[in-house]
Design an enzyme around this catalytic site. Structure first.
Site, PDB file in Angstrom:
ATOM      1  N   LYS A  42       0.799  -1.200   0.000  1.00 17.10           N
ATOM      2  CA  LYS A  42       0.000   0.000   0.000  1.00 17.10           C
ATOM      3  C   LYS A  42       0.849   1.275   0.000  1.00 17.10           C
ATOM      4  O   LYS A  42       0.428   2.320  -0.477  1.00 17.10           O
ATOM      5  CB  LYS A  42      -0.913   0.010   1.247  1.00 17.10           C
ATOM      6  CG  LYS A  42      -1.917  -1.108   1.288  1.00 17.10           C
ATOM      7  CD  LYS A  42      -2.695  -1.032   2.624  1.00 17.10           C
ATOM      8  CE  LYS A  42      -3.708  -2.167   2.696  1.00 17.10           C
ATOM      9  NZ  LYS A  42      -4.332  -2.203   4.028  1.00 17.10           N
ATOM     10  N   GLY A  43       2.024   1.197   0.594  1.00 19.59           N
ATOM     11  CA  GLY A  43       2.770   2.399   0.973  1.00 19.59           C
ATOM     12  C   GLY A  43       3.161   3.375  -0.116  1.00 19.59           C
ATOM     13  O   GLY A  43       3.294   4.567   0.137  1.00 19.59           O
ATOM     14  N   GLU A  98       8.496   2.197  -5.056  1.00 20.30           N
ATOM     15  CA  GLU A  98       8.412   1.634  -3.711  1.00 20.30           C
ATOM     16  C   GLU A  98       8.556   2.756  -2.682  1.00 20.30           C
ATOM     17  O   GLU A  98       9.235   3.750  -2.933  1.00 20.30           O
ATOM     18  CB  GLU A  98       9.497   0.561  -3.553  1.00 20.30           C
ATOM     19  CG  GLU A  98       9.606  -0.099  -2.203  1.00 20.30           C
ATOM     20  CD  GLU A  98       8.372  -0.865  -1.739  1.00 20.30           C
ATOM     21  OE1 GLU A  98       7.288  -0.260  -1.657  1.00 20.30           O
ATOM     22  OE2 GLU A  98       8.506  -2.058  -1.417  1.00 20.30           O
ATOM     23  N   ASP A  99       7.910   2.589  -1.526  1.00 26.06           N
ATOM     24  CA  ASP A  99       7.984   3.633  -0.498  1.00 26.06           C
ATOM     25  C   ASP A  99       9.346   3.649   0.188  1.00 26.06           C
ATOM     26  O   ASP A  99       9.986   4.689   0.304  1.00 26.06           O
ATOM     27  CB  ASP A  99       6.844   3.470   0.534  1.00 26.06           C
ATOM     28  CG  ASP A  99       6.749   2.060   1.123  1.00 26.06           C
ATOM     29  OD1 ASP A  99       7.586   1.194   0.794  1.00 26.06           O
ATOM     30  OD2 ASP A  99       5.815   1.833   1.922  1.00 26.06           O
ATOM     31  N   LYS A 130      17.090   2.759   3.664  1.00 27.41           N
ATOM     32  CA  LYS A 130      17.801   2.594   4.940  1.00 27.41           C
ATOM     33  C   LYS A 130      19.037   1.745   4.698  1.00 27.41           C
ATOM     34  O   LYS A 130      18.929   0.528   4.591  1.00 27.41           O
ATOM     35  CB  LYS A 130      16.918   1.833   5.938  1.00 27.41           C
ATOM     36  CG  LYS A 130      15.751   2.575   6.506  1.00 27.41           C
ATOM     37  CD  LYS A 130      15.086   1.655   7.548  1.00 27.41           C
ATOM     38  CE  LYS A 130      13.778   2.192   7.997  1.00 27.41           C
ATOM     39  NZ  LYS A 130      13.092   1.285   8.930  1.00 27.41           N
ATOM     40  N   VAL A 152      10.034   5.075  10.298  1.00 26.85           N
ATOM     41  CA  VAL A 152       9.415   6.313   9.831  1.00 26.85           C
ATOM     42  C   VAL A 152       7.973   6.087   9.371  1.00 26.85           C
ATOM     43  O   VAL A 152       7.599   4.987   8.978  1.00 26.85           O
ATOM     44  CB  VAL A 152      10.242   6.953   8.683  1.00 26.85           C
ATOM     45  CG1 VAL A 152      11.544   7.530   9.210  1.00 26.85           C
ATOM     46  CG2 VAL A 152      10.508   5.967   7.563  1.00 26.85           C
ATOM     47  N   ASP A 158       3.135   3.544   6.965  1.00 30.89           N
ATOM     48  CA  ASP A 158       2.256   3.335   8.117  1.00 30.89           C
ATOM     49  C   ASP A 158       2.963   2.732   9.313  1.00 30.89           C
ATOM     50  O   ASP A 158       4.035   2.142   9.209  1.00 30.89           O
ATOM     51  CB  ASP A 158       1.121   2.383   7.721  1.00 30.89           C
ATOM     52  CG  ASP A 158       1.601   0.937   7.609  1.00 30.89           C
ATOM     53  OD1 ASP A 158       2.554   0.693   6.849  1.00 30.89           O
ATOM     54  OD2 ASP A 158       1.051   0.058   8.291  1.00 30.89           O
ATOM     55  N   ARG A 164      -0.550   7.092   7.311  1.00 29.16           N
ATOM     56  CA  ARG A 164      -0.210   7.199   5.884  1.00 29.16           C
ATOM     57  C   ARG A 164      -0.534   8.578   5.330  1.00 29.16           C
ATOM     58  O   ARG A 164       0.067   9.033   4.365  1.00 29.16           O
ATOM     59  CB  ARG A 164      -0.982   6.157   5.069  1.00 29.16           C
ATOM     60  CG  ARG A 164      -0.626   4.713   5.388  1.00 29.16           C
ATOM     61  CD  ARG A 164      -1.252   3.788   4.339  1.00 29.16           C
ATOM     62  NE  ARG A 164      -1.279   2.405   4.780  1.00 29.16           N
ATOM     63  CZ  ARG A 164      -0.257   1.549   4.670  1.00 29.16           C
ATOM     64  NH1 ARG A 164       0.869   1.924   4.132  1.00 29.16           N
ATOM     65  NH2 ARG A 164      -0.378   0.302   5.080  1.00 29.16           N
TER      66      ARG A 164
HETATM   67  P1  IMP Z   1      11.791  -4.848   2.558  1.00 30.96           P
HETATM   68  O1  IMP Z   1      11.284  -5.965   1.695  1.00 30.96           O
HETATM   69  O2  IMP Z   1      12.439  -5.343   3.818  1.00 30.96           O
HETATM   70  O3  IMP Z   1      12.676  -3.866   1.819  1.00 30.96           O
HETATM   71  O4  IMP Z   1      10.483  -4.155   3.092  1.00 30.96           O
HETATM   72  C1  IMP Z   1      10.081  -2.925   2.732  1.00 30.96           C
HETATM   73  C2  IMP Z   1       8.695  -2.692   3.320  1.00 30.96           C
HETATM   74  O5  IMP Z   1       8.745  -2.703   4.756  1.00 30.96           O
HETATM   75  C3  IMP Z   1       8.190  -1.325   2.939  1.00 30.96           C
HETATM   76  O6  IMP Z   1       7.460  -1.370   1.739  1.00 30.96           O
HETATM   77  C4  IMP Z   1       7.359  -0.942   4.144  1.00 30.96           C
HETATM   78  O7  IMP Z   1       6.028  -1.422   3.981  1.00 30.96           O
HETATM   79  C5  IMP Z   1       7.970  -1.655   5.302  1.00 30.96           C
HETATM   80  N1  IMP Z   1       8.865  -0.760   6.085  1.00 30.96           N
HETATM   81  C6  IMP Z   1      10.192  -0.871   6.227  1.00 30.96           C
HETATM   82  N2  IMP Z   1      10.692   0.102   7.009  1.00 30.96           N
HETATM   83  C7  IMP Z   1       9.642   0.885   7.364  1.00 30.96           C
HETATM   84  C8  IMP Z   1       9.516   2.091   8.172  1.00 30.96           C
HETATM   85  O8  IMP Z   1      10.468   2.659   8.712  1.00 30.96           O
HETATM   86  N3  IMP Z   1       8.255   2.595   8.270  1.00 30.96           N
HETATM   87  C9  IMP Z   1       7.177   2.013   7.700  1.00 30.96           C
HETATM   88  N4  IMP Z   1       7.247   0.900   6.947  1.00 30.96           N
HETATM   89  C10 IMP Z   1       8.467   0.335   6.776  1.00 30.96           C
HETATM   90 MG    MG Z   2       3.943  -1.329   5.533  1.00 31.47          MG
END
Ligand code: IMP
Ligand code: MG
Length: 176
Positions: A42-43, A98-99, A130, A152, A158, A164
């Site tokens: 969703k982000g 991607e967020d 990050k 964050v 979220d 959001r």
């Molecule tokens: P990844 O597959 O570990 O890169 O996951 C990324 C997903 O984790 C993002 O699309 C977010 O939904 C969630 N996420 C990771 N860090 C944060 C944060 O600091 N705040 C909110 N959502 C996060």
């Molecule tokens: Mg999320």
């Protein structure tokens, strides 16, 4: 319902300036080409809606929703596809929106999937990154901001489904 007051990290103005710049860069790099944008739900919906309006290109918007495979808490592996594309990407230039890139797991598997579906090119735009947490070697072609390893919220991101709608990016305070 608890209501935390987040600490400001990136202001609305900083976000819109960066979006403007990214829009110009992407427009230039894809000049004369068509683009399939994949908004990861969703982000990424806020980032996506702001950025596509700064693109001066023919764009088709698609949505995908992927859930982290979570048999264990810190699991890595192929995410579950909750919502898939409505059309083929074969021969298309694809840009993933991607967020935030945390471990990179989601985007890593999505990129592989799109290559398998014979996309012509697969690029990645991410609002936040990050670095400390990154476990997959992900190339972010268009990045909003690099941040420290903290949780964050806002601008689409979220905490337990909330925040959001915040127009800025904030830190969910550890003091709460
Ligand atoms: P990844 O597959 O570990 O890169 O996951 C990324 C997903 O984790 C993002 O699309 C977010 O939904 C969630 N996420 C990771 N860090 C944060 C944060 O600091 N705040 C909110 N959502 C996060
Ligand atoms: Mg999320």
């Amino acid at each position: 319902m608890e209501n935390f007051i987040p600490e400001m990290l990136i202001t609305e103005e900083e976000i819109s300036d960066r979006i403007e710049t990214l829009g110009q860069i992407i427009t230039k790099e894809f000049e004369g080409q068509e683009l399939v944008v994949i908004c990861i739900l969703k982000g990424a919906f806020v980032f996506c809606s702001d950025l596509i309006r700064k693109l001066n290109l023919p764009v088709r918007v698609e949505y995908m929703m992927l859930n982290r495979y979570s048999r264990e808490k810190l699991s890595f592996g192929e995410p579950k596809i909750e919502l898939d594309l409505t059309g083929p990407v074969e021969g298309k230039n694809v840009l993933i929106f991607e967020d935030i890139i945390d471990s990179g797991n989601t985007v890593y598997f999505l990129t592989e999937l799109l290559k398998h579906r014979r996309a012509r090119s697969v690029k990645l735009a991410a609002m936040l990154y990050k670095p400390n947490k990154s476990k997959f070697n992900i190339k972010i072609d268009y990045l909003g901001f690099e941040i420290e390893d903290q949780f964050v919220i806002g601008y689409g991101l979220d905490y337990q489904g909330r925040y959001r709608e915040l127009p800025y990016i904030g830190i969910l305070n550890a003091g709460h």
